[in-house]
Structures are given as structure tokens and as C-alpha cells.
Design a protein around this motif. Structure first.
Motif, PDB file in Angstrom:
ATOM      1  N   TYR A  67       5.738   2.979 -40.088  1.00  0.00           N
ATOM      2  CA  TYR A  67       4.935   2.737 -38.881  1.00  0.00           C
ATOM      3  C   TYR A  67       4.352   1.331 -38.901  1.00  0.00           C
ATOM      4  N   LYS A  68       3.951   0.877 -40.099  1.00  0.00           N
ATOM      5  CA  LYS A  68       3.358  -0.461 -40.196  1.00  0.00           C
ATOM      6  C   LYS A  68       4.371  -1.548 -39.840  1.00  0.00           C
ATOM      7  N   SER A  69       5.649  -1.261 -40.051  1.00  0.00           N
ATOM      8  CA  SER A  69       6.676  -2.233 -39.666  1.00  0.00           C
ATOM      9  C   SER A  69       6.788  -2.378 -38.153  1.00  0.00           C
ATOM     10  N   LEU A  70       6.183  -1.418 -37.420  1.00  0.00           N
ATOM     11  CA  LEU A  70       6.200  -1.470 -35.960  1.00  0.00           C
ATOM     12  C   LEU A  70       5.013  -2.241 -35.381  1.00  0.00           C
ATOM     13  N   TYR A  71       4.094  -2.705 -36.235  1.00  0.00           N
ATOM     14  CA  TYR A  71       2.899  -3.391 -35.746  1.00  0.00           C
ATOM     15  C   TYR A  71       3.233  -4.557 -34.802  1.00  0.00           C
ATOM     16  N   PRO A  72       4.192  -5.436 -35.142  1.00  0.00           N
ATOM     17  CA  PRO A  72       4.500  -6.534 -34.213  1.00  0.00           C
ATOM     18  C   PRO A  72       4.948  -6.034 -32.833  1.00  0.00           C
ATOM     19  N   LYS A  73       5.711  -4.962 -32.811  1.00  0.00           N
ATOM     20  CA  LYS A  73       6.162  -4.416 -31.538  1.00  0.00           C
ATOM     21  C   LYS A  73       4.990  -3.843 -30.754  1.00  0.00           C
ATOM     22  N   SER A  94      -6.802   6.626 -39.446  1.00  0.00           N
ATOM     23  CA  SER A  94      -6.603   5.513 -40.389  1.00  0.00           C
ATOM     24  C   SER A  94      -5.486   4.582 -39.925  1.00  0.00           C
ATOM     25  N   LEU A  95      -4.445   5.163 -39.348  1.00  0.00           N
ATOM     26  CA  LEU A  95      -3.297   4.358 -38.926  1.00  0.00           C
ATOM     27  C   LEU A  95      -3.669   3.388 -37.817  1.00  0.00           C
ATOM     28  N   ILE A  96      -4.289   3.880 -36.741  1.00  0.00           N
ATOM     29  CA  ILE A  96      -4.561   2.999 -35.608  1.00  0.00           C
ATOM     30  C   ILE A  96      -5.709   2.033 -35.909  1.00  0.00           C
ATOM     31  N   GLU A  97      -6.642   2.435 -36.774  1.00  0.00           N
ATOM     32  CA  GLU A  97      -7.707   1.508 -37.145  1.00  0.00           C
ATOM     33  C   GLU A  97      -7.175   0.420 -38.078  1.00  0.00           C
ATOM     34  N   ASP A  98      -6.203   0.773 -38.928  1.00  0.00           N
ATOM     35  CA  ASP A  98      -5.563  -0.246 -39.767  1.00  0.00           C
ATOM     36  C   ASP A  98      -4.767  -1.221 -38.906  1.00  0.00           C
ATOM     37  N   PHE A  99      -4.083  -0.705 -37.907  1.00  0.00           N
ATOM     38  CA  PHE A  99      -3.346  -1.563 -36.980  1.00  0.00           C
ATOM     39  C   PHE A  99      -4.288  -2.533 -36.270  1.00  0.00           C
ATOM     40  N   ALA A 100      -5.420  -2.004 -35.793  1.00  0.00           N
ATOM     41  CA  ALA A 100      -6.357  -2.854 -35.060  1.00  0.00           C
ATOM     42  C   ALA A 100      -6.968  -3.928 -35.956  1.00  0.00           C
TER      43      ALA A 100
END
Length: 362
Positions: A67-73, A94-100
Motif C-alpha cells: 500500500y505504501k508503494s501507492l502513496y505517489p499515486k 495507522s495507514l492513512i495517518e502514515d500516508f498523510a
């Protein structure tokens, strides 16, 4: 052959169910009650669940990394004007807060926790308006002439005025936006129709982007076609994390468990820490009165107002009522009718729980 066998099995199940209902209706009803069940203490149940060792940790870690590899997209989707909606089994907090915090570090971020029982959506929008106003003032590419004039403080403006402000200012940096992270946009604190409509209007503002998560299977029923496609403009992502709902579940009672005074005090402390110092001080006055007058039915609202005003905690009855509304929304304080007909306030905690709470907030 298989289809016919399945059909016969389903028919047999339905027939047996109806026969059982007929047989059961003629018998005597049980005198047992749900309250007769000897359930475990809630704190013990939470501690036991916390000690459960997670399984398949390596597989889950690989899944999260994918999922983290999708951050740029995801960042690209936000810049294109989409809102991101994450769904799938497991906590996505945790996932969306890490992304933000990693991929959107250059943007302002506001987090809304929809799993809380009560959320003041207007306070959220006021905070967003203040953030945008500061960005406008600090943005060197916007001249002072281009800044909109703030006629009155944001706290005294209507929701329509606030949303119009968030949608109105124009900045030269087209990729600049404020990210609103909504954990559980289908949670109890955001589930009503009015709040969802305000969130949809907020998501449609020029410099607001929403990243949200849902967990309820019927969550899409909260929105109509206009909200989904024209306002939220969702880009759906299936991101099952298989992570436990530790934080989200903290604010909900566990099935087959009764609350303890220790757990209730802990929950009340979490809520009080999110309130203003004056609100906590008003709560302390009520708590100290309840401990010193254990035989009273509660503290009169007029008495609470007089003491709070003497200590410069409130300036008017309106201010006190605002604090009391917040207390009641979070179920920190309840109201009962005194024997003389006057409304009194009390805190629904045991003496031990209340003493522990006061020691924690002091």
C-alpha cells in the motif's frame, strides 16, 4: 444436479425453521434475563484481548508495504481533485495517518476521528478556515490586495459563510491544499445526515482534499449520487489491513462485558483531555461538590454557574451551557430532577472512579 441439491437443502432448512417456530411458540417462555448472565469485567476483557498475539505478521507487513508503494499515486489523485476513500477489513487509521504524515508533509493536515461518540463539525470547519487564512497571509505569491477581508472572527460566522470562505480564496499555487483525514467517516460521531452533508460540501471546496476510511458495510448508503460523484468525488481503494480496531474500540462498550469504575474513569479522562482548561475546571467544581456532598441528589445549575463565574471560568450563562452541552454529549454529566423540582447535575461515576479521575486531571 448440484443446483437442485442446494435448492432442496435450502427448502429443508426453511421448513425445519418454521416447524421449530411453531413448536417453540406453544411452549413456556423462559424466565431468564440477559442481566442474569455473569459477564466478565470490561477492563479484564480488554486486557485479555490486548494480550492476543497477532498472526501472519510478515504477510501483513508485506501487504502494508504494498500500500505504501501507492502513496505517489494517491498524492496524484488528490492533486487531480479526487477524494480518497479506503475500505476493507481491519483498522485503516495507522495507514492513512502514515500516508498523510509522510507523503503530504508539505501540506496542512487536520484529523477527524469519526469513531468518537460526538464531534463538533463546526469547530472543525472553523479550524480549517483559520489554517487557510494563515496560509493566505504567508503565501508570498498573493498580494495583500488579493486577500479577502475578514469582517468578523470565524467563530461567530455561520456554516455557510465558513464554507464559502474555504471555497473562495484563490492562490497561485494550484497544487496547494489542506488535507482532511477522516478516520471512520461512517462512525457514530459523523453518521447523521446533516454532518454528512457538511462534510460533502467541505470536500467540494477548492483547497480541501479528503482522505477517509469506512468500515460499515452499509456506509455508502449515507450518501446520494450528488455527494458521491460531485462533492466527495471519491476514488475508492480496497486496502484491507487486518489490523485490530484498538483505538476505535476504546470508545465503544464490549459485548458480554460490564464497565468498571476504572475503565469509565479512563474513558472520561480521554474526553476531558480534549476539552479546554476552563471546561475541565468547571467539571472539577462539579466533581468536588459531588464528593463533598455524597447524600445530595446533585449540584444545582445556578450554584455551578455562581462558583464558575467567581473563579472567572465563565462570563455568562451561555458559556456555561456550552460547557454543559459538551459534557452531556460525551456522557460525562447527566441531569436529574431534584425533589424540589429544580434540575441538578451529577457525574455518573463511583466515588473511587471520580477520585481517580480528579487525581489524573490535576
Amino acid at each position: 444436479m448440484d443446483f437442485n441439491a442446494a435448492e432442496e437443502e435450502e427448502f429443508g432448512f426453511s421448513r425445519n425453521y418454521l416447524l421449530a417456530k411453531e413448536t417453540g411458540s406453544s411452549g413456556k417462555k423462559s424466565a431468564r434475563k440477559l442481566s442474569d448472565i455473569n459477564v466478565v469485567d470490561e477492563q479484564e476483557l480488554r486486557e485479555a484481548s490486548a494480550n492476543i498475539e497477532p498472526k501472519h505478521q510478515n504477510d501483513v507487513a508485506d501487504l502494508i508495504n504494498s500500500y505504501k508503494s501507492l502513496y505517489p499515486k494517491w498524492v496524484f489523485d488528490l492533486r487531480c481533485g479526487f477524494g480518497l476513500l479506503m475500505y476493507g477489513f481491519g483498522s485503516k487509521k495507522s495507514l492513512i495517518e502514515d500516508f498523510a504524515s509522510t507523503a503530504l508533509a508539505e501540506h496542512s493536515i487536520v484529523v477527524i476521528n469519526g469513531y468518537l461518540q460526538s464531534i463538533n463539525i463546526k469547530q472543525v470547519i472553523i479550524a480549517l478556515a483559520e489554517i487557510l487564512w494563515e496560509q493566505l497571509k504567508l503565501n508570498r505569491k498573493v498580494s495583500s490586495r488579493g486577500l479577502p477581508k475578514v469582517q468578523q472572527p470565524f467563530s461567530s460566522r455561520s456554516m455557510d459563510d465558513l464554507l464559502a470562505f474555504l471555497d473562495g480564496p484563490e492562490m497561485d499555487e494550484k497544487d496547494s491544499f489542506i488535507c482532511v483525514v477522516v478516520n471512520n467517516i461512517d462512525g457514530p460521531g459523523l453518521r447523521d445526515t446533516e454532518t454528512q452533508q457538511y462534510l460533502a460540501r467541505l470536500a467540494s471546496c477548492s483547497y480541501i482534499r479528503v482522505v477517509a476510511s469506512i468500515d460499515h458495510v452499509n456506509a455508502p448508503l449515507l450518501w446520494d449520487k450528488k455527494m458521491v460523484h460531485a462533492q466527495f468525488n471519491w476514488y475508492w481503494y480496497h486496502v484491507p489491513t487486518f489490523a485490530p480496531y484498538k483505538v476505535e474500540g476504546l470508545f465503544l462498550p464490549l459485548i458480554l462485558a460490564h464497565g468498571s469504575s476504572k475503565q469509565s474513569a479512563k474513558t472520561a479522562l480521554i474526553v476531558l483531555q480534549s476539552l479546554t482548561p476552563n471546561a475541565r475546571s468547571v467539571f472539577r467544581i462539579l466533581a468536588e461538590y459531588q464528593l463533598s456532598h455524597p447524600d445530595d441528589e446533585g449540584m444545582a445549575i445556578d450554584d455551578l454557574y455562581s462558583i464558575s463565574r467567581e473563579r472567572f471560568l465563565v462570563s455568562s450563562q451561555v458559556t456555561l451551557n456550552a460547557h454543559l452541552t459538551e459534557f452531556k454529549d460525551h456522557e460525562l454529566v447527566k441531569t436529574k430532577r431534584h425533589s424540589d423540582g429544580q434540575d441538578c447535575l451529577y457525574i455518573p461515576l463511583t466515588k473511587e472512579g471520580l477520585e481517580k479521575l480528579l487525581s489524573e486531571i490535576s
